[in-house]
Motif scaffolding. Sequence first.
Motif, PDB file in Angstrom:
ATOM      1  N   ALA A 170       0.833  -1.203   0.000  1.00 15.85           N
ATOM      2  CA  ALA A 170       0.000   0.000   0.000  1.00 15.85           C
ATOM      3  C   ALA A 170       0.868   1.253   0.000  1.00 15.85           C
ATOM      4  O   ALA A 170       1.801   1.388   0.796  1.00 15.85           O
ATOM      5  N   ALA A 171       0.534   2.185  -0.888  1.00  9.05           N
ATOM      6  CA  ALA A 171       1.312   3.418  -1.009  1.00  9.05           C
ATOM      7  C   ALA A 171       0.858   4.491  -0.029  1.00  9.05           C
ATOM      8  O   ALA A 171       1.620   5.411   0.286  1.00  9.05           O
ATOM      9  N   ASN A 172      -0.383   4.406   0.443  1.00  7.90           N
ATOM     10  CA  ASN A 172      -0.937   5.447   1.310  1.00  7.90           C
ATOM     11  C   ASN A 172      -1.607   4.845   2.526  1.00  7.90           C
ATOM     12  O   ASN A 172      -1.868   3.640   2.596  1.00  7.90           O
ATOM     13  N   SER A 173      -1.897   5.708   3.488  1.00 11.46           N
ATOM     14  CA  SER A 173      -2.627   5.286   4.680  1.00 11.46           C
ATOM     15  C   SER A 173      -4.066   4.954   4.307  1.00 11.46           C
ATOM     16  O   SER A 173      -4.663   5.627   3.466  1.00 11.46           O
ATOM     17  N   PRO A 174      -4.656   3.930   4.954  1.00 13.93           N
ATOM     18  CA  PRO A 174      -6.051   3.594   4.641  1.00 13.93           C
ATOM     19  C   PRO A 174      -7.056   4.548   5.286  1.00 13.93           C
ATOM     20  O   PRO A 174      -8.243   4.484   4.977  1.00 13.93           O
ATOM     21  N   THR A 175      -6.591   5.438   6.160  1.00 11.75           N
ATOM     22  CA  THR A 175      -7.510   6.309   6.893  1.00 11.75           C
ATOM     23  C   THR A 175      -7.360   7.795   6.568  1.00 11.75           C
ATOM     24  O   THR A 175      -8.250   8.581   6.881  1.00 11.75           O
TER      25      THR A 175
END
Length: 253
Positions: A20-25
């Motif tokens: 994952a490249a970014n935060s999920p939140t």
Amino acid sequence: MKRAFAAVAALIVLLGPEFAANSPTKPVGVPYSWPTWVLPFGTDHLGRDVLSRMLHGGRPLVLTSLAAALAGVLLGAVIGLAVALTKRQALMWPLDAIAAVPPILVLLLTLTAMPDRVGLVLAVAVVGAPLAARVTQAAAAQVVGRAHVEIAIARGENWAWLLGREILPLVGGTVLADAGMRFVTSVHLVAAAGFLGLSVSDSDWGLLIVEALPGASLQPWALLVPVLGVALLAVSSNLFADRVARHSRGMLG
């Protein structure tokens, strides 16, 4: 081809957070942004990266479903083997009563009392146990009447010996194949819990589906991706279960 398909699905799901490249939140763009090179599946209603949320949500979904499936199959197998050996159908009555209750109702009642991952695993395991018990009983009943089992009983062998040496080697493949089917059911129920707002993860695929519904016409990828993810898991699990079932067909013949 089937092996490669299942392997890729398992790799993506279990190692998803690492990719994952970014935060999920945290928001990374404008809400309902369409796919770009940076955000391959666009953003959701809060501007969060859909792909990153999917990658973070796959592992808890699979591990929760796997734990629930194994617990349900273990409980069902123990009861099914006991019924096959003792001929006491009364042992199956509690599971028959559970089977008469709609799975979603069992899910809601259990999570109301235990609103955590343990409660979710327990609810899904209880839902899967009745059918697992029936499958195990049917497979074991074909083995218990065989000559080698009757001879072992006549020799006075204990239950542990009978199960470990005479019965389980012949019904193990059937139980394992059924476990694959219980896993598929578990995936659907765990995703349904998220869809109903009973999720135990911020990136649960069921939660992603229900959150994406209001804006499906603005950004359909936010809805399609989690739906396809659940379908991919189900297909991969079915392929595995079918393969195990083919290998175990000759064992009871």
